[in-house]
Design a protein around this motif. Sequence first.
Motif, PDB file in Angstrom:
ATOM      1  N   ASP A 145      -6.916  -5.286 -10.199  1.00 50.07           N
ATOM      2  CA  ASP A 145      -5.325  -5.005 -10.117  1.00 50.07           C
ATOM      3  C   ASP A 145      -5.164  -4.609  -8.416  1.00 50.07           C
ATOM      4  OD1 ASP A 145      -4.283  -5.216 -12.754  1.00 50.07           O
ATOM      5  OD2 ASP A 145      -5.751  -3.973 -13.110  1.00 50.07           O
ATOM      6  N   LEU A 146      -5.968  -3.955  -7.932  1.00 44.89           N
ATOM      7  CA  LEU A 146      -5.789  -3.673  -6.449  1.00 44.89           C
ATOM      8  C   LEU A 146      -7.142  -3.413  -6.026  1.00 44.89           C
ATOM      9  CD1 LEU A 146      -4.350  -1.849  -4.407  1.00 44.89           C
ATOM     10  CD2 LEU A 146      -4.877   0.358  -5.832  1.00 44.89           C
ATOM     11  N   CYS A 147      -7.138  -3.882  -4.790  1.00 51.35           N
ATOM     12  CA  CYS A 147      -8.467  -3.855  -3.884  1.00 51.35           C
ATOM     13  C   CYS A 147      -8.282  -3.220  -2.596  1.00 51.35           C
ATOM     14  CB  CYS A 147      -8.905  -5.166  -3.353  1.00 51.35           C
ATOM     15  SG  CYS A 147      -9.471  -6.540  -4.450  1.00 51.35           S
ATOM     16  N   ILE A 148      -9.064  -2.152  -2.345  1.00 57.53           N
ATOM     17  CA  ILE A 148      -8.975  -1.298  -1.173  1.00 57.53           C
ATOM     18  C   ILE A 148     -10.152  -1.699  -0.431  1.00 57.53           C
ATOM     19  CG2 ILE A 148      -9.144   0.980  -0.343  1.00 57.53           C
ATOM     20  CD1 ILE A 148      -8.242   1.851  -3.212  1.00 57.53           C
ATOM     21  N   LEU A 149      -9.907  -2.522   0.827  1.00 52.13           N
ATOM     22  CA  LEU A 149     -10.840  -3.067   1.556  1.00 52.13           C
ATOM     23  C   LEU A 149     -10.987  -2.316   3.021  1.00 52.13           C
ATOM     24  CD1 LEU A 149      -9.341  -6.582   1.080  1.00 52.13           C
ATOM     25  CD2 LEU A 149     -11.125  -5.539  -0.242  1.00 52.13           C
ATOM     26  N   ASP A 150     -12.298  -1.821   3.293  1.00 52.90           N
ATOM     27  CA  ASP A 150     -12.360  -1.666   4.698  1.00 52.90           C
ATOM     28  C   ASP A 150     -12.606  -2.740   5.354  1.00 52.90           C
ATOM     29  OD1 ASP A 150     -13.603  -0.500   6.910  1.00 52.90           O
ATOM     30  OD2 ASP A 150     -15.693  -0.151   6.068  1.00 52.90           O
ATOM     31  N   TYR A 188      -3.365  -5.344  -2.227  1.00 52.05           N
ATOM     32  CA  TYR A 188      -4.392  -5.283  -1.326  1.00 52.05           C
ATOM     33  C   TYR A 188      -3.947  -4.151  -0.245  1.00 52.05           C
ATOM     34  CZ  TYR A 188      -6.047  -9.489  -3.070  1.00 52.05           C
ATOM     35  OH  TYR A 188      -6.717 -10.466  -3.890  1.00 52.05           O
ATOM     36  N   ILE A 189      -4.955  -3.056   0.055  1.00 54.99           N
ATOM     37  CA  ILE A 189      -4.793  -2.036   0.827  1.00 54.99           C
ATOM     38  C   ILE A 189      -6.098  -2.021   2.073  1.00 54.99           C
ATOM     39  CG2 ILE A 189      -4.587   0.462   1.628  1.00 54.99           C
ATOM     40  CD1 ILE A 189      -3.515   0.919  -1.250  1.00 54.99           C
ATOM     41  N   PHE A 190      -5.558  -2.275   3.255  1.00 59.29           N
ATOM     42  CA  PHE A 190      -6.708  -2.216   4.184  1.00 59.29           C
ATOM     43  C   PHE A 190      -7.179  -0.701   4.602  1.00 59.29           C
ATOM     44  CE2 PHE A 190      -5.878  -6.779   5.822  1.00 59.29           C
ATOM     45  CZ  PHE A 190      -7.160  -7.076   5.433  1.00 59.29           C
ATOM     46  N   LEU A 191      -8.107  -0.371   4.730  1.00 60.66           N
ATOM     47  CA  LEU A 191      -8.719   0.578   5.514  1.00 60.66           C
ATOM     48  C   LEU A 191      -9.576   0.502   6.713  1.00 60.66           C
ATOM     49  CD1 LEU A 191     -10.465   2.813   2.379  1.00 60.66           C
ATOM     50  CD2 LEU A 191      -7.911   2.826   3.307  1.00 60.66           C
ATOM     51  N   THR A 192      -9.119   1.127   7.883  1.00 58.78           N
ATOM     52  CA  THR A 192      -9.676   0.665   8.941  1.00 58.78           C
ATOM     53  C   THR A 192      -9.484   1.887  10.367  1.00 58.78           C
ATOM     54  OG1 THR A 192      -9.854  -1.051  10.871  1.00 58.78           O
ATOM     55  CG2 THR A 192      -7.435  -0.610   9.763  1.00 58.78           C
ATOM     56  N   LYS A 193     -10.298   1.521  11.238  1.00 56.06           N
ATOM     57  CA  LYS A 193     -10.261   2.444  12.387  1.00 56.06           C
ATOM     58  C   LYS A 193      -9.423   1.652  13.498  1.00 56.06           C
ATOM     59  CE  LYS A 193     -14.956   4.510  11.938  1.00 56.06           C
ATOM     60  NZ  LYS A 193     -16.245   4.696  12.554  1.00 56.06           N
ATOM     61  N   LYS A 194      -8.830   0.577  13.085  1.00 54.91           N
ATOM     62  CA  LYS A 194      -7.911  -0.242  13.949  1.00 54.91           C
ATOM     63  C   LYS A 194      -6.681   0.109  13.714  1.00 54.91           C
ATOM     64  CE  LYS A 194      -9.033  -4.583  15.102  1.00 54.91           C
ATOM     65  NZ  LYS A 194      -9.526  -4.548  16.638  1.00 54.91           N
ATOM     66  N   SER A 195      -6.111   1.213  14.554  1.00 54.09           N
ATOM     67  CA  SER A 195      -4.718   1.833  14.060  1.00 54.09           C
ATOM     68  C   SER A 195      -3.551   1.429  14.930  1.00 54.09           C
ATOM     69  CB  SER A 195      -5.060   3.167  14.119  1.00 54.09           C
ATOM     70  OG  SER A 195      -5.208   3.745  15.397  1.00 54.09           O
ATOM     71  N   ARG A 196      -3.788   0.442  15.897  1.00 56.61           N
ATOM     72  CA  ARG A 196      -2.603   0.157  16.662  1.00 56.61           C
ATOM     73  C   ARG A 196      -1.628  -0.701  15.739  1.00 56.61           C
ATOM     74  NH1 ARG A 196      -4.315  -3.624  21.322  1.00 56.61           N
ATOM     75  NH2 ARG A 196      -5.280  -4.860  19.476  1.00 56.61           N
ATOM     76  N   GLU A 250       0.491  -9.675   8.036  1.00 54.90           N
ATOM     77  CA  GLU A 250       0.710 -10.805   7.964  1.00 54.90           C
ATOM     78  C   GLU A 250      -0.406 -11.747   7.411  1.00 54.90           C
ATOM     79  OE1 GLU A 250       1.576 -11.814  12.435  1.00 54.90           O
ATOM     80  OE2 GLU A 250       3.610 -11.757  11.757  1.00 54.90           O
ATOM     81  N   LYS A 251      -1.686 -11.340   7.338  1.00 53.79           N
ATOM     82  CA  LYS A 251      -2.716 -12.015   6.629  1.00 53.79           C
ATOM     83  C   LYS A 251      -2.579 -11.713   5.127  1.00 53.79           C
ATOM     84  CE  LYS A 251      -5.022 -13.824  10.017  1.00 53.79           C
ATOM     85  NZ  LYS A 251      -5.512 -15.402  10.137  1.00 53.79           N
ATOM     86  N   GLY A 252      -1.808 -11.041   4.466  1.00 52.48           N
ATOM     87  CA  GLY A 252      -1.737 -10.584   3.084  1.00 52.48           C
ATOM     88  C   GLY A 252      -1.901  -9.290   2.583  1.00 52.48           C
ATOM     89  N   ALA A 253      -2.137  -8.299   3.173  1.00 49.96           N
ATOM     90  CA  ALA A 253      -2.272  -6.964   2.958  1.00 49.96           C
ATOM     91  C   ALA A 253      -0.934  -6.503   2.414  1.00 49.96           C
ATOM     92  CB  ALA A 253      -2.998  -5.872   3.908  1.00 49.96           C
ATOM     93  N   ASP A 254      -0.829  -5.607   1.491  1.00 47.16           N
ATOM     94  CA  ASP A 254       0.356  -5.004   0.574  1.00 47.16           C
ATOM     95  C   ASP A 254       0.415  -3.747   1.578  1.00 47.16           C
ATOM     96  OD1 ASP A 254       1.221  -6.771  -1.630  1.00 47.16           O
ATOM     97  OD2 ASP A 254      -0.861  -6.454  -1.847  1.00 47.16           O
ATOM     98  N   ASP A 255      -0.496  -3.057   2.059  1.00 49.68           N
ATOM     99  CA  ASP A 255      -0.266  -1.816   2.870  1.00 49.68           C
ATOM    100  C   ASP A 255      -1.622  -1.602   3.695  1.00 49.68           C
ATOM    101  OD1 ASP A 255       0.786   0.677   3.749  1.00 49.68           O
ATOM    102  OD2 ASP A 255       1.285   1.205   1.797  1.00 49.68           O
ATOM    103  N   TYR A 256      -1.599  -0.665   4.824  1.00 51.73           N
ATOM    104  CA  TYR A 256      -2.473  -0.656   5.743  1.00 51.73           C
ATOM    105  C   TYR A 256      -2.600   0.889   6.018  1.00 51.73           C
ATOM    106  CZ  TYR A 256      -4.794  -2.384  10.260  1.00 51.73           C
ATOM    107  OH  TYR A 256      -5.721  -2.862  11.098  1.00 51.73           O
ATOM    108  N   LEU A 257      -3.973   1.654   5.912  1.00 53.98           N
ATOM    109  CA  LEU A 257      -4.251   2.873   6.193  1.00 53.98           C
ATOM    110  C   LEU A 257      -5.044   3.062   7.099  1.00 53.98           C
ATOM    111  CD1 LEU A 257      -3.078   5.467   4.971  1.00 53.98           C
ATOM    112  CD2 LEU A 257      -4.886   5.272   3.247  1.00 53.98           C
TER     113      LEU A 257
END
Length: 224
Positions: free
Chosen positions: A47-52, A76-84, A93-100
């Motif tokens: 139902d939900l993917c949390i993706l590094d 889909y939620i992205f987790l990343t050090k790229k915070s710009r 734009e690639k399809g994530a629903d949120d970005y943390l």
Amino acid sequence: MRKILVLEDNKMLAETIATALKTKDRKIFVTPSLEKLYSICKKNPPDLCILDRFVEDGDSIEAIEYLKELYPQTKYIFLTKKSRLLDKINGLEKGADDYLPKPFSLAELRLKVKNMLTWELKQPAVKKIDLGLISFLPESGSFITPDGDIYLRKREKDIIFYLIQAAGRTVSRNHLLRTIWRSEDEAQLNTIDVYIRRLRRKLGKYHTIIQTRRGFGYKIVEFQ
């Protein structure tokens, strides 16, 4: 039972996330690699993917469009050090629903997960909504047009459905954030604009159903 898949190659962080999100009505899957992620998804569509973003065998942004085609209802939620902001917009734009961005608050992650799963459950079962010459099917997240069907991703469907429910009234960007993303993060105001641009591209000549009140928000009108 709600299924959440966590892609994270930092074992300690992965276990921390899994523990933080675990409830009696959720099943948490954890994997350090994209290869294992695909395997888990085939057996247990999440139902939900949390993706590094960056793991041992690649960048998950390269996989998300593939996953979206297989599992259009998954969030889909992205987790990343790229915070710009540019990185965030690229992920959305690639399809994530949120970005943390990392480091992140577990409390914020828990809230985002809760709101994402709750929003899906709260949507009423409406079979078809007519918008002039085209129709919207909330259940499948698709438009029926004289030129063929147009299929939306989960977050795109949420935005369209909420704007339709406003019955011709203009909905502010802040209100969309509070309702769908449940966040008033100033940077995320750009998130709405990214999704609207993406929706208009998909709709092609039917994009005029989405009207803009500059500096405020959006509304849906019928296509004539």
